[in-house]
Design a protein around this motif. Structure first.
Motif, mmCIF file in Angstrom:
data_model
loop_
_atom_site.group_PDB
_atom_site.id
_atom_site.type_symbol
_atom_site.label_atom_id
_atom_site.label_comp_id
_atom_site.label_asym_id
_atom_site.label_seq_id
_atom_site.Cartn_x
_atom_site.Cartn_y
_atom_site.Cartn_z
ATOM 1 N N LEU A 248 38.303 39.810 67.644
ATOM 2 C CA LEU A 248 36.783 39.335 67.143
ATOM 3 C C LEU A 248 36.371 40.708 66.531
ATOM 4 O O LEU A 248 35.473 40.526 65.644
ATOM 5 N N TYR A 281 34.584 30.581 67.956
ATOM 6 C CA TYR A 281 33.277 30.227 68.120
ATOM 7 C C TYR A 281 32.523 31.388 67.952
ATOM 8 O O TYR A 281 31.323 31.281 67.470
ATOM 9 N N ALA A 282 33.024 32.543 68.483
ATOM 10 C CA ALA A 282 32.185 33.536 68.223
ATOM 11 C C ALA A 282 31.710 33.967 66.806
ATOM 12 O O ALA A 282 31.035 34.954 66.603
ATOM 13 N N LYS A 285 28.440 31.758 64.032
ATOM 14 C CA LYS A 285 27.164 31.922 63.639
ATOM 15 C C LYS A 285 26.851 33.219 62.604
ATOM 16 O O LYS A 285 26.250 33.048 61.663
ATOM 17 N N PRO A 286 27.887 34.107 62.899
ATOM 18 C CA PRO A 286 27.826 35.307 61.853
ATOM 19 C C PRO A 286 28.311 34.881 60.363
ATOM 20 O O PRO A 286 27.726 35.063 59.448
ATOM 21 N N ASN A 313 28.194 21.549 67.468
ATOM 22 C CA ASN A 313 27.226 21.243 68.785
ATOM 23 C C ASN A 313 25.823 21.417 68.024
ATOM 24 O O ASN A 313 25.548 21.719 67.100
ATOM 25 N N ASP A 315 23.409 23.387 68.812
ATOM 26 C CA ASP A 315 22.887 24.832 68.511
ATOM 27 C C ASP A 315 23.524 25.403 66.989
ATOM 28 O O ASP A 315 22.582 25.782 66.373
ATOM 29 N N ASN A 346 22.877 12.353 71.568
ATOM 30 C CA ASN A 346 22.682 13.390 72.100
ATOM 31 C C ASN A 346 21.160 13.807 71.681
ATOM 32 O O ASN A 346 20.933 14.342 70.511
ATOM 33 N N ARG A 347 20.181 13.985 72.744
ATOM 34 C CA ARG A 347 18.777 14.059 72.387
ATOM 35 C C ARG A 347 18.678 15.464 71.755
ATOM 36 O O ARG A 347 17.679 15.826 71.113
ATOM 37 N N TYR A 348 19.356 16.709 72.252
ATOM 38 C CA TYR A 348 19.307 17.996 71.904
ATOM 39 C C TYR A 348 19.511 18.005 70.093
ATOM 40 O O TYR A 348 19.003 18.634 69.401
ATOM 41 N N LYS A 352 17.234 18.485 66.729
ATOM 42 C CA LYS A 352 17.233 19.466 65.716
ATOM 43 C C LYS A 352 17.206 18.761 64.298
ATOM 44 O O LYS A 352 16.745 19.255 63.375
#
Lengths: 376, 452
Positions: A248, A281-282, A285-286, A313, A315, A346-348, A352
């Motif tokens: 990582l 996964y980590a 976002k980067p 997902n 997020d 999926n309401r979340y 979005k």
């Protein structure tokens, strides 16, 4: 100093004769990760503040001026019961300031209490201790390490008991030598080495370190690549490959190393978008963040991310949609893809998508129907 | 207020008739607000595991409520001041990821903190791989993410009764001026103390002697290089002999100074389960610190010692554990047993603190223990899971399982299982393992793989 002795695999077994005189010089090195051979040397005179009588740092360079190692010749007295002998040892660092190994001139050896010479196992132990950058020796004064010695001065081989829980971090009977050498290895010299290498950092040095496969050296190089205005294509390819490293620290440094203009490139955006979709996964976002930092977001990148969006997902989806908003992405194909997420259940994630679509205010009838259906 | 009107006001008050001053309005006495809420998933406890559980539940699309009896999220990581969660990496590879790591990674990035270089083995210093975070920032990030996940946070509330429903649980909570009945399809106990499990009627286990707690604080105002440690230790021993200081509270006074108070105190029997036990633990922690501070300020070189920071609560290591469908043993842990229903990894040395301190026993190279879902389910329960240090485990295994990264992994796994259970009308242990793995991996969790 002979450069051809510096680089070989593994730790060298030394032979000893009775009385401590060696027939072969004592030399212990970590596995060579930098394969290039030095052919010239530059001297830097500086104050290391470690009172070893050595104020010269040797920078060992390849023909094209790339540093492959640094060394210092340490000469200092080690005394016990009033008898002193010279500690004569050369310590080596890699271009990032990491410990490489040590060697001694022919006939020289390290000694313990009563000047008994080190055994092979004790040299190995010392080498192992010096290889440990996280050693607790960093956190202790010598006085704490060996209670009752007072100011260590140049004394070694103290017979008082060492602290039980850090015994394993020193060579028994040679606490001062161990302590002194560890602090030389990880003291000001390390910083000086890193600084000198940074000052002459090039694509060539970057490639050499990226090729080592050692995460510490790779991260050191990656962290400095951002300062180069442009990279050779070979460097770019190496860095792109390292964005997918299982380590990582390496993958995060590789992603961070792309400048704004580098992140504009087609091949770089393709790799970053691939990481968003399928990377560890980590680093997802980067990777999105790096795309946000790019000067432009390429149409093919938008298209790929829109296709991928429904598999992310909620997020990560939100992060991609924030990227789209920031870049004014509002083409009908993308909006239709995103509006499909309203129907996934999926309401979340749907929330979005709705938030994004409401901000874009789409005109497309299909998208508007889906929004209305979701609101009901 | 003029003297005459002030006297008039006093006179009125003495007759029980309030005087209304300008700007004031007479209000009726506050009445406790009673309401009933319905939710898919209820998470009790907004600490290390509970935050992750709530976020996972919300992101899985489930209506979720998070009840926290304090004023902020994060628990031990924030309120407890143990702001160096770990361990997420084992033997050079990440073993705990997902939402917990996301929180840590973002907290580190927002504070420009460095991540530890996990490619350098930690040796016997496992804390080198723990990640230092800004605790207050972490609490705010956690809150932000919980809200973003659509979770309703209810601070200052604690359950008073928990009873089973046909398909779920009914929990009554009380808080400041609130009494709330929450009907939930799935309940996840993230109190760390098995408090909800016990209240729901499931047996819980507790050792005769539990690990001590620690009040985290930071000392400053002295120069380490100028201290005479021999003198300080001699004076400390004198005070211990006189009984004015307690040796087992601060085993090593030099360590207290060298570490500036970081994780140096032991409070015997510290227990956060109830208001009474937690009050006691907090008072004991503060009393102990005050005595130490007063002592230090009498010593040469330490006259200006001062407290730069002190946490609001004494952090607690061990209280109650559930009697689960499976009990993770020390043997399971140190051999890295991979269970058929393993939902998360754990990685930490066996780390049992007692009144003599702690000597961590490290795992053999390559070993990465796992956590089965059954260890999160109280024996005989339905629609009920725990996550965090109160999982079903023997004491030695628990001394390693209890740490933050492992609790984060459990929180995510428990919530994913609860989410799938709720959607399929099953109890968590009936959820197909492949479905659970898929959901967890979609949300970044690292699910153990059995290699044969």
């Amino acid at each position: 100093m002979r450069f051809d002795r510096l680089f070989f695999l593994g730790m060298v077994l030394c032979s000893f004769s009775k009385g401590g005189a060696q027939t072969i010089p004592v030399r212990f090195f970590r596995d060579a990760v930098v394969k290039d051979k030095p052919v010239k040397q530059v001297e830097y005179r500086m104050d290391f503040g470690d009172s070893t009588g050595s104020d010269i740092l040797y920078q060992n360079l390849t023909r094209d001026g790339t540093p492959v190692s640094y060394s210092r010749a340490i000469k200092t007295s080690v005394c016990f019961d009033g008898k002193c002998r010279l500690l004569d040892i050369a310590v080596y660092w890699d271009p990032a300031g990491g410990y490489m190994g040590f060697e001694m001139p022919p006939g020289e050896f390290l000694s313990k209490t009563d000047h008994d010479p080190f055994s092979h196992e004790e040299y190995l132990k010392l080498h192992g201790i010096l290889s440990d950058s996280l050693s607790p020796l960093a956190d202790y004064t010598f006085e704490e390490l060996v209670p009752g010695t007072g100011d260590p001065g140049e004394a070694d081989a103290v017979s008082s008991a060492t602290l039980k829980d850090i015994l394993e971090y020193i060579v028994p009977g040679a606490a001062f030598t161990t302590y002194r050498l560890w602090h030389i290895v990880y003291g000001k010299t390390r910083e000086a080495v890193s600084r000198l290498s940074s000052d002459i950092f090039t694509d060539r040095l970057a490639l050499m370190l990226l090729d080592t496969g050692e995460p510490r050296l790779q991260c050191w190089a990656l962290d400095r690549l951002t300062k180069l205005p442009d990279w050779e294509e070979e460097v770019t390819q190496k860095v792109l490959a390292l964005t997918g490293s299982a380590n990582l620290n390496v993958s995060a440094s590789a992603i961070a190393s792309f400048s704004r203009s580098m992140a504009d490139r087609k091949n770089v955006q393709a790799v970053l978008a691939g990481l968003v979709s399928d990377g560890a996964y980590a680093v997802r976002k980067p990777a999105i963040q790096k795309l946000k930092d790019a000067g432009t977001l390429r149409p093919e990148t938008v298209s790929f991310l829109a296709e991928t969006a429904s598999r992310l997902n909620g997020d990560l989806l939100g992060e991609v949609l924030n990227l789209f908003l920031a870049r004014g992405v509002a083409d009908v194909n993308t909006l239709r893809k995103i509006s499909e997420i309203l129907e996934t259940g999926n309401r979340y994630a749907a929330g979005k998508a709705l938030d994004f679509l409401e901000k874009v205010n789409p005109k497309d009838a299909l998208v508007r129907r889906r929004i209305q259906a979701f609101r009901k | 207020m003029k003297r005459r009107s002030a006297l008039a006001a006093l006179g009125s008050m003495s007759l029980g008739v309030p005087t209304i001053l300008k700007g004031e309005r007479l209000r009726e006495p506050y009445r406790v607000s009673k309401k009933t809420l319905r939710t898919d998933i209820l998470v009790i406890g907004g600490g290390t595991a509970g935050v992750v559980a709530a976020i996972q539940a919300g992101r899985a699309g489930r209506k979720t409520i998070l009840v926290e009896n304090g004023s902020q999220l994060g628990g031990v990581t924030t309120t407890g001041g143990v702001n160096f969660p770990g361990i997420f990496f084992a033997w050079g590879k990440q073993v705990i990821g997902g939402i917990g790591w996301e929180l840590v990674q973002e907290a580190v990035a927002m504070n420009d903190d460095p991540l530890p270089n996990v490619s350098i083995p930690h040796g016997r210093q496992h804390w080198r791989h723990q990640v230092l975070v800004n605790g207050q920032l972490y609490a705010m990030l956690a809150e932000e993410k919980v809200i973003d996940a659509g979770v309703e946070i209810r601070y200052y509330e604690t359950p008073t009764t928990i009873r089973p429903l046909k398909n779920g649980w009914e929990v009554v909570t009380v808080g400041k001026g609130t009494e709330t009945t929450i009907q939930a399809g799935q309940l996840i106990d993230c109190t760390g103390n098995a408090f909800a499990a016990s209240m729901a009627g499931f047996p819980v286990l507790r050792e005769a002697e539990t690990q001590p707690g620690t009040l985290q604080f930071k000392l400053t105002g002295y120069d380490l290089d100028k201290l005479d440690f021999k003198m300080i230790e001699a004076r400390y021993d004198e005070e211990v002999k006189k009984g004015t200081l307690v040796k087992k509270e601060f085993l090593n006074v030099s360590g207290v100074l060298r570490k500036h108070g970081d994780n140096v105190q032991h409070i015997a029997g510290a227990d956060s389960t109830t208001s009474e036990t937690h009050t006691l633990a907090n008072i004991q922690g503060r009393t102990s610190l005050m005595k130490m501070l007063r002592f230090l300020r009498t010593l040469p070189g330490l006259e200006k010692t001062r407290i730069e920071d002190v946490q609001n609560e004494t952090a607690v290591r061990e209280t109650y554990r559930i009697d689960g469908e499976y009990l993770i043993t020390h043997e399971d842990y140190v051999t890295g047993k991979v269970f058929d229903d393993a939902v998360s990894y754990s990685y930490y040395p066996i780390d049992l603190h007692d009144d003599k301190g702690v000597i961590p026993k490290h795992l053999v190279e390559g070993v990465v223990p796992t956590i089965p879902l059954r260890a999160l389910a109280p024996r005989g329960s339905r629609n009920f899971l725990v996550a965090g240090r109160c999982l079903s485990s023997d004491r030695l295994a628990n001394s390693a399982l209890r740490v933050q990264a492992s609790c984060m992994g459990m929180g995510q796994a428990a919530a994913a299982a609860a989410a799938l259970a709720g959607m399929s009308g099953k109890t968590p242990l009936e959820v197909p393992y492949a479905d659970l793995r898929k959901l967890l991996e979609e949300h970044g969790a690292i699910v153990p793989v059995k290699t044969t």
